[in-house]
Design a protein around this motif. Sequence first.
Motif, mmCIF file in Angstrom:
data_model
loop_
_atom_site.group_PDB
_atom_site.id
_atom_site.type_symbol
_atom_site.label_atom_id
_atom_site.label_comp_id
_atom_site.label_asym_id
_atom_site.label_seq_id
_atom_site.Cartn_x
_atom_site.Cartn_y
_atom_site.Cartn_z
ATOM 1 N N ALA A 85 0.963 -1.150 -0.104
ATOM 2 C CA ALA A 85 0.003 0.052 0.011
ATOM 3 C C ALA A 85 0.869 1.108 0.076
ATOM 4 O O ALA A 85 1.975 1.395 0.859
ATOM 5 C CB ALA A 85 -1.099 0.005 1.108
ATOM 6 N N ASP A 89 -2.565 5.468 -3.036
ATOM 7 C CA ASP A 89 -3.823 4.380 -2.976
ATOM 8 C C ASP A 89 -4.947 4.510 -2.282
ATOM 9 O O ASP A 89 -6.107 4.263 -2.375
ATOM 10 C CB ASP A 89 -3.296 2.703 -2.565
ATOM 11 N N LEU A 90 -4.801 5.327 -1.069
ATOM 12 C CA LEU A 90 -5.816 6.075 -0.234
ATOM 13 C C LEU A 90 -6.820 6.596 -1.055
ATOM 14 O O LEU A 90 -8.031 7.020 -0.713
ATOM 15 C CB LEU A 90 -5.421 6.806 0.902
ATOM 16 N N CYS A 94 -10.813 2.053 -1.317
ATOM 17 C CA CYS A 94 -11.655 2.172 -0.492
ATOM 18 C C CYS A 94 -11.309 1.335 0.836
ATOM 19 O O CYS A 94 -11.823 1.738 2.010
ATOM 20 C CB CYS A 94 -13.114 2.465 -0.552
ATOM 21 N N LEU A 96 -8.344 0.392 2.010
ATOM 22 C CA LEU A 96 -6.825 0.743 2.529
ATOM 23 C C LEU A 96 -6.916 1.757 3.455
ATOM 24 O O LEU A 96 -8.010 2.647 3.583
ATOM 25 C CB LEU A 96 -5.999 0.983 1.503
ATOM 26 N N ARG A 97 -6.201 1.731 4.587
ATOM 27 C CA ARG A 97 -6.151 2.989 5.464
ATOM 28 C C ARG A 97 -4.695 3.247 5.523
ATOM 29 O O ARG A 97 -3.680 2.768 5.202
ATOM 30 C CB ARG A 97 -6.556 2.138 7.145
ATOM 31 N N ALA A 98 -4.538 4.328 6.317
ATOM 32 C CA ALA A 98 -3.107 5.054 6.667
ATOM 33 C C ALA A 98 -2.155 4.156 7.326
ATOM 34 O O ALA A 98 -0.900 3.975 7.076
ATOM 35 C CB ALA A 98 -3.130 6.462 7.249
ATOM 36 N N ARG A 107 -1.229 -4.989 -0.583
ATOM 37 C CA ARG A 107 -2.914 -4.303 -0.604
ATOM 38 C C ARG A 107 -3.772 -5.454 -0.484
ATOM 39 O O ARG A 107 -4.696 -5.316 -0.131
ATOM 40 C CB ARG A 107 -2.662 -3.934 -1.737
ATOM 41 N N ARG A 431 -2.756 11.858 -0.521
ATOM 42 C CA ARG A 431 -3.637 10.717 -0.789
ATOM 43 C C ARG A 431 -4.378 11.128 -1.934
ATOM 44 O O ARG A 431 -5.351 10.585 -2.787
ATOM 45 C CB ARG A 431 -4.598 10.283 0.357
ATOM 46 N N MET A 470 -12.636 9.625 -0.912
ATOM 47 C CA MET A 470 -11.453 9.496 -1.691
ATOM 48 C C MET A 470 -11.093 10.644 -2.589
ATOM 49 O O MET A 470 -10.035 10.769 -2.791
ATOM 50 C CB MET A 470 -11.434 8.142 -2.563
ATOM 51 N N ASN A 521 -11.583 8.348 4.986
ATOM 52 C CA ASN A 521 -11.014 9.421 5.094
ATOM 53 C C ASN A 521 -11.206 10.112 6.485
ATOM 54 O O ASN A 521 -12.156 10.955 6.483
ATOM 55 C CB ASN A 521 -11.408 10.125 3.878
#
Length: 572
Positions: A85, A89-90, A94, A96-98, A107, A431, A470, A521
Motif C-alpha cells: 500500500a 492508494d488511499l 476504499c 486501505l487505511r493510513a 494491498r 492521498r 477519496m 478518510n
Amino acid sequence: RARDVCSEDFVESAKRKKIPEMNEYDEIDANLYSRQLYVVGEDAMYAIAKSGVFIAGMGGLGAEIAKNLVLAGTKVVTIQDNKVAQIEDLGTQCFLRAKDVHDGTNRAMATLSRLAELNPYVTVDVSLEPVTLDSDMSFLQKYQCVVLTEASVQLQMKVDEFCRSQSPQIKFVSGEVRGLFCWTFCDFGDEFSVIDQTGEDPKQSFISKITKANPGVVTTLENHMHGFESGDHVTFREIQGMTGLNGTTLQIEVLTPYTFSICDTSGVGFEPYVRGGVAAQVKVPKKLSFQPLKQQLAAPSILAADLAKLEFPMQFHVAMLALDLFRSTNSRLPRSSDGDDTSEIIRLASVAVQQYGIQMKDIDTDLMVKLSKTAAGCLPAFTAGLGGVIAQEVLKSLTGKFSPLMQWLYLDAVELFDESEMSSLQPKGDRYDPLRLCIGDALCRRLASLKMFMVGCGAIGCEMLKNYAMMGVGVASDGLVTVTDNDLIEKSNLNRQFLFRSQHIQKPKSTVAAKATQEINPEMHVDPHQHKGLSQVYSMNSLLSLTSLQLLLSAYQFVLKQKGQFSWIVSF
C-alpha cells in the motif's frame, strides 16, 4: 505485513485450496438477497453462489470489482496483488487505511478482512501466486472467471489464451483506469449461451389482423404496441381462422411498433385469418462467439458509449496500446509535466498501429497528449463506475443472464482536462495525488472547501459518500458534507450498501454511513441527520444557512421522493 505472510507454506496452501461446493439443496438467503433475486432470478442466483472468481490487482478498480462480487454472493472471490500500500492508494482504494501504508502491508492482505466481512456466505481468500509472463497458470483452473487489472497487454494475452485452452473455457475480463480514461475487455469463449438477453418478463400482444402473404404480416390491436424486437421468437394461440399458427413458435421481423412479419402464410396450410389470437414472446437462448484478445487488438469490437464521439474509441484503443508500450519500455507511467514522455507516447501510437496491424489513417495527437499527461492519475468515480460494469459482466459470464459486452468498452472524461493546470502540475505526495493529476490542484482545493447537502444514505448514497471521501470533498476547514436519511438499516440493505454490516441492523443509516466514511478518510467533515429531507434540516427560518450550500444532491432511489425534495428548495 506482506513479508510476514509470503511464506512458502502459505503459498503452497493457497495453491491447494479448492472452491467450496454448494449443495444443490442449500438455500439462498432471501432476506439478504431479496432485491437481487427479483432482478436475476433463483437459477442465476444459484449459479453465482456456486462460482469462483479470481481478481488480480487490488488497486482501486480491483477492489471495486471484488466488493461488488462479494456483495452479490459469489461463492469464492480470490484476490491477488504483489504491491504494498502506498499513500496514493488511499485516494482510489476504499479498503486501505493510513496504517496499511505506514506498515508497508500488501494491498491484498490489507483488503482481505474488510472485504470478507461484507458477506458471510462468501469465501474471500488471498493468492500470493505471482501472475507474470513466466507464471504457471494452472492454479487458475479452479475458477469460472478470471479478472485482470493493472496488467500489461502481453500478460492479458497469455492469461486469455490459457483461459481459452481449458475445458470448459474460463471466462476472461480485463480492465484499467488511467487518468481521465478507462476501459475493459471481455472474452467469454467460442460458444457462450445467453439464456435471457433482457431479464424482462416475456411480452405478449393481442392480434387484430394477419395477412395471407409471403411473409405474413401480423398487426396488433389499435394503439397497443407489441414491444417485440427483430429476431425475437413468438408463439401463437387462440387464433380463429388461421389456426395453423396456433402452437407454433416463429422468429419475427419488426416492421412498425404495431406490426411484424412472420413466415409464409400464403400456402394452403393456412386458412384466412378471422379474428382473435395472442402472440407471446418466447425466451430462446442465444449463442454468442467471442474472439480472443490477440485477435481483438487488431480489429476491436467496441461498444459506442458516447454517440458524440463515434471515432474516439478507436483512437482511444491505439492510445491504450501506446501507453502499454511506454510502460513496458520504461517500467513507469508518463509524467504529466514531462514533454519528452508526451512525445514518446505520440511516437509509440504509430508503433502500436504497425505492430498490431490496426487499420488507421490519422492519429489523434491531442488525445495522446491528454492520456500522457493524466495517465499517472486516477478518477475515483471511474474506479467505482468501471468496477460496477466489470462486476456485472462477470455475473453475466457466470449466469448467462443479460446480454454481455461485445467486447470492448472505452470511457473518458476529457472535458475535465485543463492544459494550463497540467503543464506545470507536480504531485504533492498525499492521498489526493491521483485526483490532482487528473483535474489539477485548483479544482481539488474547491472540492475540499465544498459545502454540500445529500438526501439519502442507501445504495446510491453509500457509493457517493465513499467517492467523496477519496476525492477529498469537504476535508478543508470550511468544507462540510451534510447528509440525512430517516431510514434504519435492514438486513436486505447489506446486499448493496457496503458501508453497513450486520451489527448495524436497526441503526440509523445516516450516522452509520457517516462514521464509515470517516474511517475511509478521517479528514472528511460529515454531519449526519435523521430527517426525511432537506426541508426538515434547514427550516424556513434558516435561509442564511441554506444559501451557504454550494451543492444539493438527492441520492434517493425513487423519483417521487426526489421531486419532493427539490420542489421545496426551488421556492427560494
